[in-house]
Design an enzyme around this catalytic site. Sequence first.
Site, PDB file in Angstrom:
ATOM      1  N   HIS A  20       0.934  -1.361  -0.127  1.00  0.00           N
ATOM      2  CA  HIS A  20      -0.030   0.056  -0.132  1.00  0.00           C
ATOM      3  C   HIS A  20       0.853   1.380   0.029  1.00  0.00           C
ATOM      4  O   HIS A  20       1.657   1.441   0.873  1.00  0.00           O
ATOM      5  CB  HIS A  20      -0.948   0.052   1.065  1.00  0.00           C
ATOM      6  CG  HIS A  20      -1.930   1.049   1.267  1.00  0.00           C
ATOM      7  ND1 HIS A  20      -3.429   0.532   0.639  1.00  0.00           N
ATOM      8  CD2 HIS A  20      -2.081   2.426   1.398  1.00  0.00           C
ATOM      9  CE1 HIS A  20      -3.997   1.813   0.703  1.00  0.00           C
ATOM     10  NE2 HIS A  20      -3.507   2.590   1.259  1.00  0.00           N
ATOM     11  N   ASP A  22       0.417   5.587  -0.970  1.00  0.00           N
ATOM     12  CA  ASP A  22      -0.812   6.304  -1.556  1.00  0.00           C
ATOM     13  C   ASP A  22      -0.057   7.817  -2.345  1.00  0.00           C
ATOM     14  O   ASP A  22      -0.459   8.734  -2.356  1.00  0.00           O
ATOM     15  CB  ASP A  22      -1.396   7.111  -0.220  1.00  0.00           C
ATOM     16  CG  ASP A  22      -2.460   6.236   0.277  1.00  0.00           C
ATOM     17  OD1 ASP A  22      -3.525   6.019  -0.504  1.00  0.00           O
ATOM     18  OD2 ASP A  22      -2.527   5.688   1.494  1.00  0.00           O
ATOM     19  N   GLU A 123      -8.993   1.443  -2.449  1.00  0.00           N
ATOM     20  CA  GLU A 123      -9.249   1.535  -0.861  1.00  0.00           C
ATOM     21  C   GLU A 123     -10.429   1.990  -0.533  1.00  0.00           C
ATOM     22  O   GLU A 123     -10.644   3.231  -0.242  1.00  0.00           O
ATOM     23  CB  GLU A 123      -8.049   2.383  -0.459  1.00  0.00           C
ATOM     24  CG  GLU A 123      -7.819   2.181   1.052  1.00  0.00           C
ATOM     25  CD  GLU A 123      -6.810   3.120   1.698  1.00  0.00           C
ATOM     26  OE1 GLU A 123      -6.346   2.977   2.798  1.00  0.00           O
ATOM     27  OE2 GLU A 123      -6.178   4.036   1.178  1.00  0.00           O
ATOM     28  N   HIS A 150     -13.204   1.968   4.007  1.00  0.00           N
ATOM     29  CA  HIS A 150     -12.024   2.896   4.509  1.00  0.00           C
ATOM     30  C   HIS A 150     -12.567   3.156   5.966  1.00  0.00           C
ATOM     31  O   HIS A 150     -12.898   2.489   6.851  1.00  0.00           O
ATOM     32  CB  HIS A 150     -11.979   3.941   3.492  1.00  0.00           C
ATOM     33  CG  HIS A 150     -10.697   4.885   3.928  1.00  0.00           C
ATOM     34  ND1 HIS A 150     -10.584   6.148   4.307  1.00  0.00           N
ATOM     35  CD2 HIS A 150      -9.400   4.340   3.846  1.00  0.00           C
ATOM     36  CE1 HIS A 150      -9.363   6.390   4.724  1.00  0.00           C
ATOM     37  NE2 HIS A 150      -8.430   5.417   4.192  1.00  0.00           N
ATOM     38  N   HIS A 191      -8.804  -1.798   7.467  1.00  0.00           N
ATOM     39  CA  HIS A 191      -9.724  -0.841   7.840  1.00  0.00           C
ATOM     40  C   HIS A 191     -10.892  -1.494   8.112  1.00  0.00           C
ATOM     41  O   HIS A 191     -11.853  -0.464   8.583  1.00  0.00           O
ATOM     42  CB  HIS A 191      -9.776   0.192   6.373  1.00  0.00           C
ATOM     43  CG  HIS A 191      -8.821   1.534   6.262  1.00  0.00           C
ATOM     44  ND1 HIS A 191      -8.652   2.409   7.129  1.00  0.00           N
ATOM     45  CD2 HIS A 191      -7.791   1.239   5.483  1.00  0.00           C
ATOM     46  CE1 HIS A 191      -7.823   3.133   6.778  1.00  0.00           C
ATOM     47  NE2 HIS A 191      -7.114   2.550   5.792  1.00  0.00           N
ATOM     48  N   HIS A 212      -2.111  -3.220   4.514  1.00  0.00           N
ATOM     49  CA  HIS A 212      -1.441  -2.421   5.498  1.00  0.00           C
ATOM     50  C   HIS A 212      -2.075  -2.174   7.088  1.00  0.00           C
ATOM     51  O   HIS A 212      -2.774  -1.425   7.403  1.00  0.00           O
ATOM     52  CB  HIS A 212      -1.178  -0.830   4.942  1.00  0.00           C
ATOM     53  CG  HIS A 212      -2.532  -0.256   4.616  1.00  0.00           C
ATOM     54  ND1 HIS A 212      -3.502  -0.699   3.964  1.00  0.00           N
ATOM     55  CD2 HIS A 212      -2.996   1.072   5.070  1.00  0.00           C
ATOM     56  CE1 HIS A 212      -4.622   0.168   3.662  1.00  0.00           C
ATOM     57  NE2 HIS A 212      -4.163   1.292   4.476  1.00  0.00           N
ATOM     58  N   ASP A 320       2.223   2.237   3.854  1.00  0.00           N
ATOM     59  CA  ASP A 320       1.071   3.388   3.706  1.00  0.00           C
ATOM     60  C   ASP A 320       1.947   4.557   3.715  1.00  0.00           C
ATOM     61  O   ASP A 320       1.802   5.508   4.190  1.00  0.00           O
ATOM     62  CB  ASP A 320       0.424   3.221   4.918  1.00  0.00           C
ATOM     63  CG  ASP A 320      -0.826   4.028   4.782  1.00  0.00           C
ATOM     64  OD1 ASP A 320      -1.265   4.439   3.907  1.00  0.00           O
ATOM     65  OD2 ASP A 320      -1.548   4.466   5.925  1.00  0.00           O
TER      66      ASP A 320
END
Length: 395
Positions: A20, A22, A123, A150, A191, A212, A320
């Site tokens: 993961h 971003d 995500e 999420h 999540h 993650h 992350d």
Amino acid sequence: MPSLDDARALLAEFPVVDGHNDLPWALREQVRYDLDARDVAADQSAHLHTDIPRLRAGGVGAQYWSVYVRTDSPDPVAATLEQIDCVRRLLDRHPEDLRPALTAADMEAARGEGRIASLMGAEGGHSIANSLGTLRALHALGVRYLTLTHNDNVDWADSATDVPRAGGLTAFGREVVREMNRLGMLVDLSHVAATTMRDALDASSAPVIFSHSSARAVCDHPRNVPDDVLERLPANGGMAMVTFVPKFVLQAAVDWTAAADENMRAHGLHHLDTTAEAMKVHQAFEERHPRPVATVSTVADHLDHMREVAGVDHLGIGGDYDGTAFTPAGLDDVSGYPNLIAELLDRGWSKADLTKLTWKNAVRVLDAAEDVARGLRSTRGPSHATIESLDGPAR
């Protein structure tokens, strides 16, 4: 440092598959996808955790790029398509370093070529807008995992950080999992609420992942994985990819964040407020109460525990990066993975086990999901279920 040299040598052969990152969202927020303004072929350490030189220095061989969008986006499907477009543009700009990957075989081909296999993960189930047709379209565009929620619930699944509503997965949520299995899209349980984790494991005929997440027994945060769920990964064949976010891995950081959030509310402010007034209040709090700092050792503690509970065949890494404001000391950006591998070598992890952590487990899990999908597609076609037909009108 012999261990660091050994870590780099190991990663040269079996690099990190990171679950993961971003970067696409950071590019959206910082420069509205102007890839000239944030050219990741050059050092972007003043702005980002991620660029190609640091990916190379960190021994990254495969990356799941998150195509995350906010849950309150007015059009989450369109926003997700923009994120996918961003990843595709990155791959087009940097073909010598980044290789598109859809399958486990593609990942191995990229490793053989010395390029970074680039996959995508969506995500949050809000990205499919309660539509299995949209789910299939995302898969056709190259998305290879979907995180079921999420930070907020969706109509068919409970999030770890929202008020429970569905009690885990609804009937439509279970159908989402089954359709993902048929497609070969990995079910990502980062999540989600623990109830959702358990329901998804019950529903899935393919290995699941946590892209993650860390261990809840080590750091009591709802984003982490309880031991009873980790214990189920061997039978499922899936994997949990440890994350580096300090407030998920260090109990002192969890407690500090709760106090900081309460301080914001005491001043009549939302804990995520980033206005000048809010930042002034937050900075004053941090001056009085210094932020606890996680380290490489903090993350290694999670991996030691997760190994004991789930076994080394079911572990991976999902940093992350560019999705968190703070990182552990020694894992400051994507160049830091050798420090973690060196720490684990010092703790007695064998090189054979570390190759599973960095590369082999992630490739095996995607390959297994593809194998399950081939079997399912031979016996059934696309699901025509809707949330209305299974759960009633969307709430």
